[in-house]
Scaffold this motif. Structure first.
Motif, mmCIF file in Angstrom:
data_model
loop_
_atom_site.group_PDB
_atom_site.id
_atom_site.type_symbol
_atom_site.label_atom_id
_atom_site.label_comp_id
_atom_site.label_asym_id
_atom_site.label_seq_id
_atom_site.Cartn_x
_atom_site.Cartn_y
_atom_site.Cartn_z
ATOM 1 N N SER A 70 8.530 -4.554 -4.148
ATOM 2 C CA SER A 70 7.534 -5.298 -3.372
ATOM 3 C C SER A 70 7.038 -6.563 -4.043
ATOM 4 O O SER A 70 7.076 -7.647 -3.461
ATOM 5 C CB SER A 70 6.338 -4.398 -3.065
ATOM 6 N N LYS A 71 6.507 -6.428 -5.254
ATOM 7 C CA LYS A 71 5.884 -7.593 -5.895
ATOM 8 C C LYS A 71 6.943 -8.433 -6.594
ATOM 9 O O LYS A 71 6.968 -9.659 -6.460
ATOM 10 C CB LYS A 71 4.829 -7.176 -6.922
ATOM 11 N N TYR A 106 4.671 -2.919 -11.725
ATOM 12 C CA TYR A 106 4.476 -4.271 -12.298
ATOM 13 C C TYR A 106 5.278 -4.487 -13.577
ATOM 14 O O TYR A 106 4.849 -5.210 -14.461
ATOM 15 C CB TYR A 106 2.978 -4.515 -12.537
ATOM 16 N N ALA A 161 7.020 2.055 -3.321
ATOM 17 C CA ALA A 161 6.539 2.917 -4.412
ATOM 18 C C ALA A 161 5.479 3.901 -3.921
ATOM 19 O O ALA A 161 5.347 4.995 -4.458
ATOM 20 C CB ALA A 161 5.975 2.052 -5.538
ATOM 21 N N ASN A 162 4.720 3.517 -2.905
ATOM 22 C CA ASN A 162 3.725 4.468 -2.377
ATOM 23 C C ASN A 162 4.401 5.702 -1.801
ATOM 24 O O ASN A 162 3.965 6.824 -2.028
ATOM 25 C CB ASN A 162 2.867 3.807 -1.291
ATOM 26 N N ARG A 217 9.661 -2.899 2.349
ATOM 27 C CA ARG A 217 9.451 -1.500 2.008
ATOM 28 C C ARG A 217 10.623 -0.868 1.240
ATOM 29 O O ARG A 217 11.323 0.016 1.751
ATOM 30 C CB ARG A 217 9.140 -0.667 3.273
ATOM 31 N N ASP A 267 3.976 4.887 -12.946
ATOM 32 C CA ASP A 267 4.238 3.894 -11.910
ATOM 33 C C ASP A 267 4.453 2.538 -12.584
ATOM 34 O O ASP A 267 3.535 1.972 -13.184
ATOM 35 C CB ASP A 267 3.031 3.856 -10.950
ATOM 36 N N SER A 325 9.264 -0.574 -7.857
ATOM 37 C CA SER A 325 9.086 -1.181 -6.533
ATOM 38 C C SER A 325 9.730 -2.564 -6.476
ATOM 39 O O SER A 325 9.722 -3.297 -7.467
ATOM 40 C CB SER A 325 7.587 -1.331 -6.260
ATOM 41 N N ASN A 352 -2.845 -1.020 -12.256
ATOM 42 C CA ASN A 352 -3.599 -1.418 -11.069
ATOM 43 C C ASN A 352 -4.730 -0.411 -10.980
ATOM 44 O O ASN A 352 -4.452 0.785 -10.891
ATOM 45 C CB ASN A 352 -2.721 -1.334 -9.810
HETATM 46 C C1 LIG Z 1 0.530 0.583 -8.778
HETATM 47 C C2 LIG Z 1 1.091 0.416 -7.426
HETATM 48 N N1 LIG Z 1 1.952 1.334 -6.969
HETATM 49 C C3 LIG Z 1 2.481 1.219 -5.744
HETATM 50 C C4 LIG Z 1 2.164 0.162 -4.933
HETATM 51 C C5 LIG Z 1 2.764 0.093 -3.578
HETATM 52 O O1 LIG Z 1 4.002 -0.525 -3.684
HETATM 53 P P1 LIG Z 1 5.048 -0.486 -2.511
HETATM 54 O O2 LIG Z 1 4.824 -1.699 -1.691
HETATM 55 O O3 LIG Z 1 6.370 -0.506 -3.211
HETATM 56 O O4 LIG Z 1 4.820 0.771 -1.748
HETATM 57 C C6 LIG Z 1 1.282 -0.814 -5.369
HETATM 58 C C7 LIG Z 1 0.902 -1.930 -4.493
HETATM 59 O O5 LIG Z 1 -0.130 -2.545 -4.642
HETATM 60 C C8 LIG Z 1 0.735 -0.670 -6.653
HETATM 61 O O6 LIG Z 1 -0.126 -1.581 -7.124
#
Ligand SMILES: Cc1ncc(COP(=O)(O)O)c(C=O)c1O
Length: 394
Positions: free
Chosen positions: A232-233, A207, A98-99, A241, A204, A230, A176
């Motif tokens: 990721s979590k 979560y 997501a970043n 990634r 975004d 994302s 976040n």
């Molecule tokens: C709000 C938010 N966006 C993006 C990310 C990054 O996610 P990714 O690992 O998919 O790049 C995070 C990770 O902490 C996040 O909290």
């Protein structure tokens, strides 16, 4: 000549990543339990991991894939966006998390010198993405100190004011670092204001599955809205990634410009990561919810641990994996307090100044299992009690 003179001002003037600062701080210390990094303690679904084990030798795994993402993953994501997020008019691009999705969007939608809006406490990496791409006119709105919801009246004044109209407004929902959840009518109002002003709204949804107490996540869709997601979590895939962008199909040229950026950063998200993502989707939201529901206990333990700060000091945590707490007024430097908590009490949290809100801390309740959270909570409680009664005694 100082060596900084040779480096890009854009990079030099970007904030240093707080996680790197934290790693430096923790590197010299032994036995520190981390409530700092925004991670989950679980690994990806076992079946999905077993399936990707089998494809490491397949030649296609080692080649470039389509910039937009593997066709079969994109198809599965469009179906997921439709079924779960009620997004029916969006196209999808798979990114390296997501970043990277966010950086893609800033480069696609904003020019250096444009103004943009975010709300403090903000997600530090989003702030840095603006800074390092030359979008330095970052207007930071406040959040309500109780609900941590963005100040939409302020946004209305900005969007209807005489100053330059912000090109883009961004929010994280649930948030976040706050863990606060923006109710649908409020996000709809933000969206309406953006549409009328001609500003993009980037949401975004990293979560999306991390919702508690019966609250349900939702997304909005319109020609000025872009949604980020994302793996990721949700699927414990931080290191793999994989994330994605759902952008409005109807906007002429959006895809063509986004593709230029994508082709120059990752070309494509890692193929094996995308394959894992595809198999993780087979496990589905129930697999994630099974894990997320156990985080409620972690949250409870940490809320209790922060009781020395006083009844109204701890906020957020409606969603995501974060609580947000106000340090005592006597604590003028939050990074110093965080360093002290780590070195004296063996527990790490994030300083609020990294999120544009000095005097606060962010506490993550996703990275440790319950037993370890219990231990970390005991340390946090002891540290905060001492901080309140005696100050930062060495
Ligand atoms: C709000 C938010 N966006 C993006 C990310 C990054 O996610 P990714 O690992 O998919 O790049 C995070 C990770 O902490 C996040 O909290």
């Amino acid at each position: 000549m100082s060596s900084f003179a040779k480096l890009a001002k854009r990079a030099v003037e970007t904030e240093a990543p707080v996680m790197v600062k934290m790693q430096k701080l923790l590197g010299g210390l032994k036995d520190v339990m981390s409530l700092a990094q925004g991670i989950v303690y679980w690994q990806p679904p076992e079946e999905a991991l077993n399936k990707v084990k089998e494809i490491v030798w397949e030649p296609s795994t080692s080649k470039y894939g389509s910039d937009d993402g593997l066709p079969e993953l994109r198809e599965a994501l469009l179906e997921k966006l439709h079924r779960e997020n009620k997004l029916t008019k969006s196209s999808v691009m798979v990114t390296a998390g997501a970043n990277q999705a966010f950086v893609n969007l800033v480069l696609t939608l904003c020019d250096a010198g444009d103004s943009v809006v975010m709300f403090a406490p903000y997600y530090f990496n989003a702030y840095m993405s603006f800074q390092m791409t030359g979008v330095t006119d970052i207007l930071v709105g406040a959040c309500n100190s109780t609900t941590l919801h963005p100040d939409v009246d302020w946004l209305e004044k900005v969007l209807k004011g005489n100053g330059p109209i912000p090109k883009l407004v961004t929010v994280v929902n649930p948030g976040n670092p706050s863990g606060a959840f923006i109710p649908k009518p409020m996000l709809q109002r933000i969206s309406d204001l953006c549409r009328n002003a001609g500003s993009w709204l980037v949401v975004d949804n990293t979560y999306e599955y991390f919702m508690y107490d019966g609250m349900e996540h939702y997304c909005l869709e319109d020609a000025h809205i872009v949604n980020i997601f994302s793996f990721s979590k949700a699927y414990g895939m931080m290191g793999w990634r994989v994330g994605y962008i759902a952008y409005p199909s109807e906007v002429n040229g959006f895809h063509a410009q986004l593709l230029k950026v994508q082709d120059n950063i990752p070309i494509c998200a890692s193929i094996i990561g995308q394959r894992l993502a595809l198999h993780a989707l087979e496990a589905g939201p129930e697999w994630i919810r099974e894990r997320v529901k156990d985080l409620v206990k972690n949250r409870e333990l940490l809320v209790e641990a922060m009781s020395p700060l006083g009844e109204d000091a701890v906020r957020g945590g409606e969603g995501a994996i974060y609580l947000w707490a106000k340090l005592p007024d006597t604590c003028s430097d939050d990074f110093e307090a965080v360093s002290w908590l780590a070195s004296k009490h063996g527990v790490a949290v994030i300083p609020g100044s990294a999120c544009g809100s000095p005097g606060f801390i962010r506490i993550s309740f996703g990275g440790l299992k319950e037993a370890d959270t219990r231990l970390a909570a005991e340390r946090l409680r002891r540290g905060l009690q001492e901080l309140v009664t005696d100050g930062m005694v060495q």
